[in-house]
Structures are given as C-alpha cells and as structure tokens.
Design a protein around this motif. Structure first.
Motif, PDB file in Angstrom:
ATOM      1  N   ALA A 295       6.523 -12.281  28.113  1.00  0.00           N
ATOM      2  CA  ALA A 295       5.508 -12.585  27.103  1.00  0.00           C
ATOM      3  C   ALA A 295       4.945 -11.298  26.503  1.00  0.00           C
ATOM      4  CB  ALA A 295       4.388 -13.415  27.726  1.00  0.00           C
ATOM      5  N   VAL A 296       4.741 -10.287  27.337  1.00  0.00           N
ATOM      6  CA  VAL A 296       4.256  -8.999  26.833  1.00  0.00           C
ATOM      7  C   VAL A 296       5.286  -8.375  25.895  1.00  0.00           C
ATOM      8  CG1 VAL A 296       3.604  -6.656  27.507  1.00  0.00           C
ATOM      9  CG2 VAL A 296       2.802  -8.597  28.850  1.00  0.00           C
ATOM     10  N   LEU A 297       6.566  -8.464  26.258  1.00  0.00           N
ATOM     11  CA  LEU A 297       7.609  -7.869  25.425  1.00  0.00           C
ATOM     12  C   LEU A 297       7.720  -8.581  24.075  1.00  0.00           C
ATOM     13  CD1 LEU A 297      10.413  -7.269  28.096  1.00  0.00           C
ATOM     14  CD2 LEU A 297       8.914  -5.579  27.027  1.00  0.00           C
ATOM     15  N   ARG A 298       7.548  -9.887  24.069  1.00  0.00           N
ATOM     16  CA  ARG A 298       7.620 -10.623  22.789  1.00  0.00           C
ATOM     17  C   ARG A 298       6.526 -10.146  21.838  1.00  0.00           C
ATOM     18  NH1 ARG A 298       8.689 -15.173  26.155  1.00  0.00           N
ATOM     19  NH2 ARG A 298       6.497 -15.784  26.040  1.00  0.00           N
ATOM     20  N   ILE A 299       5.333  -9.972  22.341  1.00  0.00           N
ATOM     21  CA  ILE A 299       4.234  -9.534  21.481  1.00  0.00           C
ATOM     22  C   ILE A 299       4.449  -8.087  21.042  1.00  0.00           C
ATOM     23  CG2 ILE A 299       1.743  -9.166  21.371  1.00  0.00           C
ATOM     24  CD1 ILE A 299       1.418 -11.427  23.357  1.00  0.00           C
ATOM     25  N   ALA A 300       5.022  -7.257  21.934  1.00  0.00           N
ATOM     26  CA  ALA A 300       5.312  -5.872  21.552  1.00  0.00           C
ATOM     27  C   ALA A 300       6.320  -5.831  20.415  1.00  0.00           C
ATOM     28  CB  ALA A 300       5.837  -5.106  22.763  1.00  0.00           C
ATOM     29  N   PHE A 301       7.339  -6.692  20.469  1.00  0.00           N
ATOM     30  CA  PHE A 301       8.316  -6.748  19.377  1.00  0.00           C
ATOM     31  C   PHE A 301       7.667  -7.246  18.092  1.00  0.00           C
ATOM     32  CE2 PHE A 301      11.696  -7.419  22.837  1.00  0.00           C
ATOM     33  CZ  PHE A 301      11.886  -6.046  22.950  1.00  0.00           C
ATOM     34  N   LEU A 302       6.715  -8.154  18.190  1.00  0.00           N
ATOM     35  CA  LEU A 302       6.029  -8.663  17.006  1.00  0.00           C
ATOM     36  C   LEU A 302       5.249  -7.556  16.312  1.00  0.00           C
ATOM     37  CD1 LEU A 302       5.066 -10.949  15.167  1.00  0.00           C
ATOM     38  CD2 LEU A 302       3.241 -11.413  16.838  1.00  0.00           C
ATOM     39  N   SER A 303       4.543  -6.714  17.090  1.00  0.00           N
ATOM     40  CA  SER A 303       3.781  -5.636  16.476  1.00  0.00           C
ATOM     41  C   SER A 303       4.704  -4.635  15.799  1.00  0.00           C
ATOM     42  CB  SER A 303       2.934  -4.930  17.537  1.00  0.00           C
ATOM     43  OG  SER A 303       3.747  -4.337  18.530  1.00  0.00           O
ATOM     44  N   SER A 304       5.883  -4.400  16.375  1.00  0.00           N
ATOM     45  CA  SER A 304       6.847  -3.500  15.743  1.00  0.00           C
ATOM     46  C   SER A 304       7.371  -4.091  14.439  1.00  0.00           C
ATOM     47  CB  SER A 304       8.012  -3.221  16.700  1.00  0.00           C
ATOM     48  OG  SER A 304       7.559  -2.578  17.868  1.00  0.00           O
ATOM     49  N   ALA A 305       7.597  -5.405  14.425  1.00  0.00           N
ATOM     50  CA  ALA A 305       8.074  -6.056  13.206  1.00  0.00           C
ATOM     51  C   ALA A 305       7.030  -5.956  12.097  1.00  0.00           C
ATOM     52  CB  ALA A 305       8.405  -7.517  13.494  1.00  0.00           C
ATOM     53  N   ILE A 306       5.752  -6.093  12.435  1.00  0.00           N
ATOM     54  CA  ILE A 306       4.686  -5.962  11.437  1.00  0.00           C
ATOM     55  C   ILE A 306       4.703  -4.567  10.826  1.00  0.00           C
ATOM     56  CG2 ILE A 306       2.177  -5.884  11.152  1.00  0.00           C
ATOM     57  CD1 ILE A 306       1.999  -8.062  13.305  1.00  0.00           C
ATOM     58  N   LEU A 307       4.853  -3.564  11.665  1.00  0.00           N
ATOM     59  CA  LEU A 307       4.886  -2.198  11.167  1.00  0.00           C
ATOM     60  C   LEU A 307       6.056  -1.976  10.220  1.00  0.00           C
ATOM     61  CD1 LEU A 307       4.206   0.870  11.216  1.00  0.00           C
ATOM     62  CD2 LEU A 307       5.703   1.023  13.185  1.00  0.00           C
ATOM     63  N   GLU A 308       7.228  -2.402  10.641  1.00  0.00           N
ATOM     64  CA  GLU A 308       8.416  -2.165   9.818  1.00  0.00           C
ATOM     65  C   GLU A 308       8.323  -2.885   8.482  1.00  0.00           C
ATOM     66  OE1 GLU A 308      10.675   0.000  10.389  1.00  0.00           O
ATOM     67  OE2 GLU A 308       9.835   0.518  12.340  1.00  0.00           O
ATOM     68  N   PHE A 309       7.710  -4.050   8.466  1.00  0.00           N
ATOM     69  CA  PHE A 309       7.581  -4.789   7.205  1.00  0.00           C
ATOM     70  C   PHE A 309       6.721  -4.025   6.208  1.00  0.00           C
ATOM     71  CE2 PHE A 309       5.002  -7.720   4.648  1.00  0.00           C
ATOM     72  CZ  PHE A 309       6.005  -8.328   3.902  1.00  0.00           C
ATOM     73  N   PHE A 310       5.548  -3.589   6.627  1.00  0.00           N
ATOM     74  CA  PHE A 310       4.652  -2.895   5.703  1.00  0.00           C
ATOM     75  C   PHE A 310       5.171  -1.496   5.360  1.00  0.00           C
ATOM     76  CE2 PHE A 310       1.659  -6.122   7.168  1.00  0.00           C
ATOM     77  CZ  PHE A 310       1.081  -6.502   5.968  1.00  0.00           C
ATOM     78  N   ALA A 311       5.833  -0.833   6.343  1.00  0.00           N
ATOM     79  CA  ALA A 311       6.401   0.483   6.047  1.00  0.00           C
ATOM     80  C   ALA A 311       7.510   0.363   5.014  1.00  0.00           C
ATOM     81  CB  ALA A 311       6.923   1.123   7.323  1.00  0.00           C
ATOM     82  N   ALA A 312       8.382  -0.635   5.187  1.00  0.00           N
ATOM     83  CA  ALA A 312       9.444  -0.846   4.204  1.00  0.00           C
ATOM     84  C   ALA A 312       8.872  -1.220   2.842  1.00  0.00           C
ATOM     85  CB  ALA A 312      10.394  -1.939   4.705  1.00  0.00           C
ATOM     86  N   LEU A 313       7.815  -2.017   2.838  1.00  0.00           N
ATOM     87  CA  LEU A 313       7.167  -2.406   1.582  1.00  0.00           C
ATOM     88  C   LEU A 313       6.594  -1.182   0.865  1.00  0.00           C
ATOM     89  CD1 LEU A 313       6.332  -4.855  -0.157  1.00  0.00           C
ATOM     90  CD2 LEU A 313       4.186  -4.902   1.132  1.00  0.00           C
ATOM     91  N   GLY A 314       5.962  -0.286   1.604  1.00  0.00           N
ATOM     92  CA  GLY A 314       5.378   0.905   0.995  1.00  0.00           C
ATOM     93  C   GLY A 314       6.427   1.846   0.455  1.00  0.00           C
ATOM     94  N   VAL A 315       7.497   2.112   1.223  1.00  0.00           N
ATOM     95  CA  VAL A 315       8.551   3.020   0.769  1.00  0.00           C
ATOM     96  C   VAL A 315       9.260   2.435  -0.451  1.00  0.00           C
ATOM     97  CG1 VAL A 315      10.742   4.097   1.397  1.00  0.00           C
ATOM     98  CG2 VAL A 315       8.872   4.035   3.048  1.00  0.00           C
ATOM     99  N   ALA A 316       9.543   1.121  -0.403  1.00  0.00           N
ATOM    100  CA  ALA A 316      10.201   0.481  -1.548  1.00  0.00           C
ATOM    101  C   ALA A 316       9.315   0.520  -2.787  1.00  0.00           C
ATOM    102  CB  ALA A 316      10.561  -0.964  -1.201  1.00  0.00           C
ATOM    103  N   GLY A 317       8.008   0.371  -2.588  1.00  0.00           N
ATOM    104  CA  GLY A 317       7.086   0.435  -3.718  1.00  0.00           C
ATOM    105  C   GLY A 317       7.073   1.801  -4.373  1.00  0.00           C
ATOM    106  N   VAL A 318       7.083   2.856  -3.582  1.00  0.00           N
ATOM    107  CA  VAL A 318       7.109   4.217  -4.130  1.00  0.00           C
ATOM    108  C   VAL A 318       8.417   4.463  -4.866  1.00  0.00           C
ATOM    109  CG1 VAL A 318       7.128   6.669  -3.526  1.00  0.00           C
ATOM    110  CG2 VAL A 318       5.526   5.124  -2.405  1.00  0.00           C
ATOM    111  N   ALA A 319       9.547   4.066  -4.247  1.00  0.00           N
ATOM    112  CA  ALA A 319      10.847   4.263  -4.888  1.00  0.00           C
ATOM    113  C   ALA A 319      10.930   3.498  -6.204  1.00  0.00           C
ATOM    114  CB  ALA A 319      11.969   3.822  -3.941  1.00  0.00           C
TER     115      ALA A 319
END
Length: 582
Positions: free
Chosen positions: A245-269
C-alpha cells in the motif's frame, strides 16, 4: 541543539525530525549547501551552452571561436559531479551522526528504566526501535532534507533568472512548479497513514517473532509450534500488504510529478516554437540563444522537484519511525543529555544496606524471597550461604534493581528506587555467577567495566584477578581473541575475567555471586586475597555455597525459605593459618 525531549515526543511529528538535524553537524549543512551551489553552476552552464549554440548556429562563428565556452562547460560539468559526490557523502555522514546520537540516547533511556530488562517493552520492539526504526531516519536526512531545500529554492531562483530573458517562460515555471508540491502533499496524507500502519506492523512483527522465539521450548513442549508458525506467517502477510500500500501511493506521487513536469516542459517548447514561427507576438524579438536557454532550463526547473519526489516517501517513513520510537519512550524527558553522563562516583567509601520485607515472586506467584530483612553496616563483609537455586542470585538482582520487587531496599540511607541509574551503577559493583564474555580480546572484555580505562589499568586488573597467569600462555596474551560467551576459555578463566572487571570500578557496595565456583583451592585463595584487599573500606556481600569462602567474611547468614537466618560463624582464618593448611 534541540533537546531530546523536543526531538523524541511522538506528538510533534515533522518538527521533531527538523529538530534532530542539528545533530548532523557540519556534514549535514554541507549536504544541504552543495545542491544549491550546483544549481548556480547549472545556470551558468545553461547560459554557456545557449551562447555556444546561438553563436555557432545563428551567427555562424567557428568552433574555435567558442572553444573557451566549451572548456568552461567541461569544468562546470566536472565541478558539479564533484559537488554531487561530496553532497551525497556528507549527507550520509550527517545521517550516521544523527543515528548514533539517537541510539545512544535511546539505549541510555532504556537502561535507565527501572525494569528495562524485564518483559516491557518487548525485546523485539526494542530491537526494532534501536535498529530498524532508527535506520528509517537515514534517508530523510541524507537525501530528503537536501532535496526539500533545493526544491524550495532552485525552481523559484531559475524562474527569477529567466524573467528578464522571457517573462512568459518565467511565469509558466512559477505557475506549474508550485502545483507539484501541492498535489504531492495531498498524496502524502495517504502515504503517511499507510506508512504509519506499516511501521506499526513491523514493530509488532518484530516483537511477535522475538517472543515466539524466546518461548520456543515451551511451545514445543505443549505441541503449539504450528500455531506459532501460523501467527508469524499471518503477521508477516499483514506487513507485506501494508508495504504494498505504501509503494502504490509512492508511485502515485511520482506520476503526479511527471505529469506536471511534462506539462511544463511541453508548454515552454510549444511557446518557443510558436514564437519563432511568428504565431505568437508576445516576444517577437526572442533570440535563438534566449530560446535555447529557456528550453535547456525547462527540464532543470523540475529536476529538484523530481529529486524531492524520489525521496518523498522517506519523509513519511521517517515520521512513522519517529512515532514508533516515541511510543517506546514513555517518558521523553528521560532522554536529556545528562543520561549520557558517566556514572557518578560514590559519595562515601562504603555504603550500608538495609532491606525490609523484601518479597520476590515468580510469574506464577510462587515466592522466591519472602519478607526478607537485612541490616548490613558500612565497611562490613557478609557471606550469604545456601544451596544453588535457593534465591541468592535473586536477592542480588533485587538489590541491584535489575528485577521488580516488593518491600524496601535502602543503600546509604536512600531507597534504591530514588537513585538515578548512573549514580546507582557507580555505587554498586555486581559480578554475576556467569560473567558475560563478548567477542573480542581478553583486554577488551576486562575493559568493558570502564571504557575509559587505559592499558596499564587493565593490565593491573588482570594481574590482581590472576588473568595474566593464564593469558601469558596464550598466543597474544591479553590481546588474544575469545568467542561469544567465552568460547575458547574454561569456566575458571571466564570467572577470573569477570572478577578482573571489579578492579576497574570504584563502588561503595560490592556484590559477588559465587565468585570462586570454578577455581581450584590455590587459585581461589589468591583471588580472595585480592578481592578482600580491594574491598577494604567498602561494603562486601558474597553469595556462596562454600564454607571456605564464607569463613573470610565478618558475618555469615544462611538463606532458607526465602529469608536470611543466622548461622554459627567461626573466626576468619588468618594468613598464617591458611599457609599452615597449605
């Protein structure tokens, strides 16, 4: 430095973790500073790279013209690699210092508890707290804390640097970057709850397993070993589910980061590309170097946040570990640094002992000592005789406050319950019937009584206990290695090593439990001469079944029925009479 009270109490959560950071010293400070310095170098590197590409592509300059920029970039790459290694090593050193300090305080607190050697807290829970839970704090200080500070400062600093170059890109960074910690915090609430359950399950599993292992013989005698195995299996399965259960939530927080990071980089490009194509008139004068700088910095703005996300679960793990440690420490005030002070010297050269109504019972309620009374004046020697199993060792452990008891025991006019643990251990010297020998050299085992003793003091103690007499025949003398429990030594040799520890102490009251049980008569006489010479001016109690040993004491009592009874006592033999018998 934060007080132990502030840093252990479980109710204060994350603030306790931050309070512990000062224990990391300069190493932890260096681990925090190096990512910030590396971030400054990153901005310089990105600017040099953008200038190099802009001048060669847009202005058509030759490679030789920008060779100085390329050399500077190579130096920065090397410097950042060195800073990364220094920061990681410093973080580990700082975390290790914090763990050592915390373990010292926890161990001192557990020893200071009156019944620390009893069943509460469970030994498995103590081991889990001292080892697993304290280890759970390492990544918080070595990795999460530097990443957290870098994530709080660097993205904003990068956006500020880019603001004069292109305010749209800077605003895009300032808008998207803060969303990542917000959504990670939302996921973190669930992670904290799951991690708390996981840490609690780990402590219960450790305690459960240790208790079953301790009672393995009883379980087999009653044919319940299969039930014990099933219980351990069920507890371990519950731990596995909570860990997942701890690992599932850890993966969720990583997915949130990657989504917004990809959104920001794509927006700049997208913004830079549309500006160059002329579809956006917000900044028509955007140069190739400026656009490249924005594109190069875009991933780097989110890199500290990625690093934070990679170690975000370490925060939840550390908080849960600290809560478990706090639940073990029922009285956080006991962890003041004074508990770590060396034992205080006895206030008097000898201490009287008074016992009134001392009663000790087994777990089933069978009395071992039954309303026992004793009044021993200072500077006197007393021999207590009785067959094995009559309760002599139980009496010694009650006097030394190693087991719970009913009644009153007073040392030097004060109840032993009122003595602090360091003062009591400094005033008492107790040599058990079976001294504990650890893996190490003979000298190290003797020096266990006084970690500050020098080699000369250890050698003198070895001489007085006749350890040197057999150690000289060994390959390395006092530096000969022995195994755990005294493996490689005879019972008499182990007994003498235990007695040698006595001569490194300065007690007011000495209690010896069968001190010569494994010695031949000649060695026994020599050792007793040294013991009684050392005990001159001190109070001495010898628990023995030997009439020869008892004859040396000022008085002799016999234990029977859980009480001490008077016994006829002949005069102590003089040295000349002993020589005549020899």
């Amino acid at each position: 430095m934060a007080s132990p009270t502030d840093t252990i109490a479980p109710a204060k959560g994350a603030s306790n973790l931050m309070g512990l950071r000062t224990l990391g010293g300069h190493a932890l400070t260096l681990a925090i500073v190096t990512p910030l310095v590396s971030g400054v170098l990153l901005v310089v590197y990105a600017w040099l790279l953008a200038q190099t590409l802009g001048r060669t592509i847009e202005d058509g300059e030759s490679l030789a013209a920008v060779m100085g920029l390329i050399g500077a970039m190579a130096v920065i790459i090397l410097a950042r690699a060195v800073l990364g290694m220094i920061g990681e090593q410093a973080g580990t050193i700082g975390a290790q210092a914090i763990k050592k300090s915390l373990r010292d305080r926890l161990f001192s607190h557990l020893l200071a508890q009156r019944h620390a050697l009893g069943l509460k807290p469970a030994s498995g829970a103590v081991a889990a707290a001292l080892i697993d839970q304290v280890d759970g704090l390492e990544n918080f200080f070595a990795r999460y804390l530097p990443a957290m500070i870098a994530a709080a400062i660097l993205p904003v600093a990068f956006a500020v640097v880019l603001f004069p170059i292109d305010w749209v890109v800077a605003l895009l960074f300032l808008f998207t970057a803060p969303l990542i910690p917000v959504f990670m915090a939302l996921a973190g609430w669930g992670a904290q709850a799951a991690t708390d359950r996981q840490a609690n399950a780990l402590s219960r599993l450790s305690a459960h397993f240790a208790d079953r292992l301790r009672g393995l013989l009883t379980l087999k005698l009653f044919g319940r070993e299969a039930d014990a195995i099933n219980d351990v299996h069920a507890a371990s399965e519950a731990l596995r589910r909570r860990t997942n259960a701890v690992l599932r939530i850890a993966f969720l927080s990583s997915a949130i980061l990657e989504f917004f990071a990809a959104l920001g980089v794509a927006g700049v490009a997208l913004y830079v590309g549309l500006t160059y194509l002329g579809f956006l008139g917000i900044n028509p004068g955007l140069t190739l170097s400026a656009g490249l700088l924005a594109l190069i910095m875009a991933p780097e703005v989110y890199a500290p946040l990625r690093q934070l996300a990679a170690h975000y679960h370490d925060r939840a793990t550390a908080r849960s570990a600290l809560a478990e440690i706090g639940s073990l420490v029922a009285a956080p005030d006991a962890l003041q640094s004074a508990d770590l002070a060396p034992p205080a010297a006895a206030g008097k050269p000898a201490a009287g002992l008074t016992i009134n109504g001392l009663t000790v019972q087994t777990a089933l309620g069978t009395p071992i000592l039954n309303a026992l009374d004793l009044d021993l004046p200072p500077s006197k020697t007393l021999a207590i005789m009785g067959p094995s199993g009559i309760g002599k060792s139980t009496l010694a452990r009650a006097i030394t406050r190693l087991i719970p008891f009913d009644g009153a025991i007073g040392l030097d006019g004060r109840p032993v319950a009122d003595w602090s643990e360091p003062d009591l251990r400094g005033a008492l010297a107790f040599i058990a019937q079976k001294p504990r020998i650890f893996t190490g050299t003979i000298a190290e085992n003797i020096g266990f009584a006084d970690p500050l003793a020098n080699r000369a003091a250890i050698a003198s103690a070895a001489d007085r206990a006749l350890v040197t007499a057999f150690a000289t025949a060994l390959p390395d003398g006092l530096d000969t290695l022995v195994g755990e429990g005294g493996y490689g030594l005879s019972g008499g040799q182990i007994q003498r090593i235990g007695l040698a520890r006595l001569f490194l102490t300065d007690p007011a009251l000495i209690i010896l439990d069968e001190p010569t049980a494994h010695l031949d008569p000649e060695t026994e006489a020599q050792v007793l001469d040294q013991v009684f010479a050392f005990a001159a001016g001190r109070t001495l109690i010898i628990l023995t079944h030997s009439a020869t040993v008892a004859a040396r004491a000022d008085s002799v009592l016999r234990m029977a029925g859980g009480k001490l009874l008077a016994t006829p006592h002949r005069a102590k033999p003089s040295a000349s009479r002993r020589e005549d018998r020899a």
